[in-house]
Design a protein around this motif. Structure first.
Motif, PDB file in Angstrom:
ATOM      1  N   LEU A  98       0.862  -1.378  -0.063  1.00  0.00           N
ATOM      2  CA  LEU A  98      -0.074   0.005   0.084  1.00  0.00           C
ATOM      3  C   LEU A  98       0.919   1.164   0.147  1.00  0.00           C
ATOM      4  CD1 LEU A  98      -2.495   1.611   0.241  1.00  0.00           C
ATOM      5  CD2 LEU A  98      -2.608   1.209   2.766  1.00  0.00           C
ATOM      6  N   SER A  99       2.065   1.266   0.775  1.00  0.00           N
ATOM      7  CA  SER A  99       2.802   2.441   0.757  1.00  0.00           C
ATOM      8  C   SER A  99       3.543   2.697  -0.372  1.00  0.00           C
ATOM      9  CB  SER A  99       4.028   2.070   1.837  1.00  0.00           C
ATOM     10  OG  SER A  99       4.709   3.220   2.162  1.00  0.00           O
ATOM     11  N   ASP A 100       3.937   1.772  -1.334  1.00  0.00           N
ATOM     12  CA  ASP A 100       4.663   1.722  -2.531  1.00  0.00           C
ATOM     13  C   ASP A 100       3.364   2.385  -3.551  1.00  0.00           C
ATOM     14  OD1 ASP A 100       7.023   0.928  -1.442  1.00  0.00           O
ATOM     15  OD2 ASP A 100       6.777  -1.231  -2.167  1.00  0.00           O
ATOM     16  N   PHE A 101       2.166   1.649  -3.395  1.00  0.00           N
ATOM     17  CA  PHE A 101       1.271   2.174  -4.489  1.00  0.00           C
ATOM     18  C   PHE A 101       0.735   3.733  -4.006  1.00  0.00           C
ATOM     19  CE2 PHE A 101      -3.130   3.236  -5.204  1.00  0.00           C
ATOM     20  CZ  PHE A 101      -3.507   3.163  -6.296  1.00  0.00           C
ATOM     21  N   MET A 102       0.844   4.118  -2.868  1.00  0.00           N
ATOM     22  CA  MET A 102       0.580   5.583  -2.461  1.00  0.00           C
ATOM     23  C   MET A 102       1.617   6.521  -2.990  1.00  0.00           C
ATOM     24  SD  MET A 102      -0.776   5.088   1.405  1.00  0.00           S
ATOM     25  CE  MET A 102      -1.061   6.959   1.781  1.00  0.00           C
ATOM     26  N   LYS A 103       2.927   6.093  -2.894  1.00  0.00           N
ATOM     27  CA  LYS A 103       4.070   6.723  -3.442  1.00  0.00           C
ATOM     28  C   LYS A 103       4.002   6.846  -4.928  1.00  0.00           C
ATOM     29  CE  LYS A 103       7.195   5.670   0.520  1.00  0.00           C
ATOM     30  NZ  LYS A 103       8.214   4.891   0.661  1.00  0.00           N
ATOM     31  N   SER A 104       3.617   5.730  -5.717  1.00  0.00           N
ATOM     32  CA  SER A 104       3.677   5.822  -7.230  1.00  0.00           C
ATOM     33  C   SER A 104       2.338   6.812  -7.653  1.00  0.00           C
ATOM     34  CB  SER A 104       3.372   4.397  -7.543  1.00  0.00           C
ATOM     35  OG  SER A 104       4.313   3.570  -7.390  1.00  0.00           O
ATOM     36  N   PHE A 105       1.227   6.557  -6.923  1.00  0.00           N
ATOM     37  CA  PHE A 105       0.172   7.225  -7.249  1.00  0.00           C
ATOM     38  C   PHE A 105       0.489   8.868  -7.012  1.00  0.00           C
ATOM     39  CE2 PHE A 105      -3.969   9.326  -6.322  1.00  0.00           C
ATOM     40  CZ  PHE A 105      -4.816   8.931  -7.184  1.00  0.00           C
ATOM     41  N   MET A 106       1.190   9.207  -5.829  1.00  0.00           N
ATOM     42  CA  MET A 106       1.521  10.575  -5.811  1.00  0.00           C
ATOM     43  C   MET A 106       2.373  11.085  -6.701  1.00  0.00           C
ATOM     44  SD  MET A 106       3.577  12.133  -2.710  1.00  0.00           S
ATOM     45  CE  MET A 106       4.970  11.017  -2.643  1.00  0.00           C
ATOM     46  N   ASP A 107       3.421  10.296  -7.099  1.00  0.00           N
ATOM     47  CA  ASP A 107       4.239  10.634  -8.228  1.00  0.00           C
ATOM     48  C   ASP A 107       3.390  11.125  -9.618  1.00  0.00           C
ATOM     49  OD1 ASP A 107       6.241  10.509  -6.556  1.00  0.00           O
ATOM     50  OD2 ASP A 107       6.967   8.632  -7.160  1.00  0.00           O
ATOM     51  N   GLU A 108       2.298  10.214  -9.858  1.00  0.00           N
ATOM     52  CA  GLU A 108       1.704  10.334 -11.071  1.00  0.00           C
ATOM     53  C   GLU A 108       0.651  11.235 -10.915  1.00  0.00           C
ATOM     54  OE1 GLU A 108       0.007   6.282 -11.586  1.00  0.00           O
ATOM     55  OE2 GLU A 108       2.010   5.279 -11.758  1.00  0.00           O
ATOM     56  N   ASN A 109       0.356  11.879  -9.877  1.00  0.00           N
ATOM     57  CA  ASN A 109      -1.050  12.741  -9.896  1.00  0.00           C
ATOM     58  C   ASN A 109      -0.599  14.164  -9.220  1.00  0.00           C
ATOM     59  OD1 ASN A 109      -3.374  11.017 -10.978  1.00  0.00           O
ATOM     60  ND2 ASN A 109      -2.206   9.721  -9.622  1.00  0.00           N
ATOM     61  N   ARG A 110       0.521  14.228  -8.751  1.00  0.00           N
ATOM     62  CA  ARG A 110       0.886  15.499  -8.304  1.00  0.00           C
ATOM     63  C   ARG A 110       1.059  16.540  -9.275  1.00  0.00           C
ATOM     64  NH1 ARG A 110       4.661  16.874  -3.139  1.00  0.00           N
ATOM     65  NH2 ARG A 110       3.907  14.981  -2.780  1.00  0.00           N
ATOM     66  N   ASN A 111       0.452  17.837  -8.971  1.00  0.00           N
ATOM     67  CA  ASN A 111       0.470  18.824  -9.996  1.00  0.00           C
ATOM     68  C   ASN A 111       1.668  19.387 -10.009  1.00  0.00           C
ATOM     69  OD1 ASN A 111      -2.065  18.237 -10.695  1.00  0.00           O
ATOM     70  ND2 ASN A 111      -3.127  19.729  -9.528  1.00  0.00           N
TER      71      ASN A 111
END
Length: 116
Positions: free
Chosen positions: A103-116
């Motif tokens: 989950l932590s790894d997914f959260m980091k990937s999601f943040m990298d892909e969706n941060r403006n």
């Protein structure tokens, strides 16, 4: 059987240490996200069993996208309580450390892909 297993793995100290590792893993991800993720609970009152968080200040569109993406990588039941919204990860004893790390790894990937 559960009590025998608990004794075999080190007793209550084992579960205490594991709960600390799991919650610390997620809170570190949240706190290290520079505001992308936020925990609405004061640090002194945070739970080791249920970790609530919002994405970009409660951006419902991003939270929906997060939940949909999480399901695609077999991370389920992360929707927050209906009265509060956001997301919530439950870290009960049945959740292995590997699941929290995923989950932590997914959260980091999601943040990298969706941060403006």
């Amino acid at each position: 059987e559960y009590l025998k297993y608990t004794k075999k793995v080190g007793g209550l100290a084992h579960w205490d240490e594991l709960a600390d590792k799991k919650s610390r893993t997620l809170y570190d991800t949240i706190d290290g996200s520079d505001g992308f993720y936020r925990c609405p609970v004061d640090k002194s009152c945070r739970s080791r069993m249920n970790v609530p968080f919002t994405i970009m200040g409660g951006n419902e569109e991003l939270e929906k996208k997060f939940l949909e993406g999480a399901k695609k990588v077999q991370l389920y039941t992360l929707a927050g309580h209906r009265s509060v919204g956001g997301c919530r990860a439950s870290l009960y004893n049945g959740m292995p450390l590997e699941g929290v790390e995923k989950l932590s790894d997914f959260m980091k990937s999601f943040m990298d892909e969706n941060r403006n």
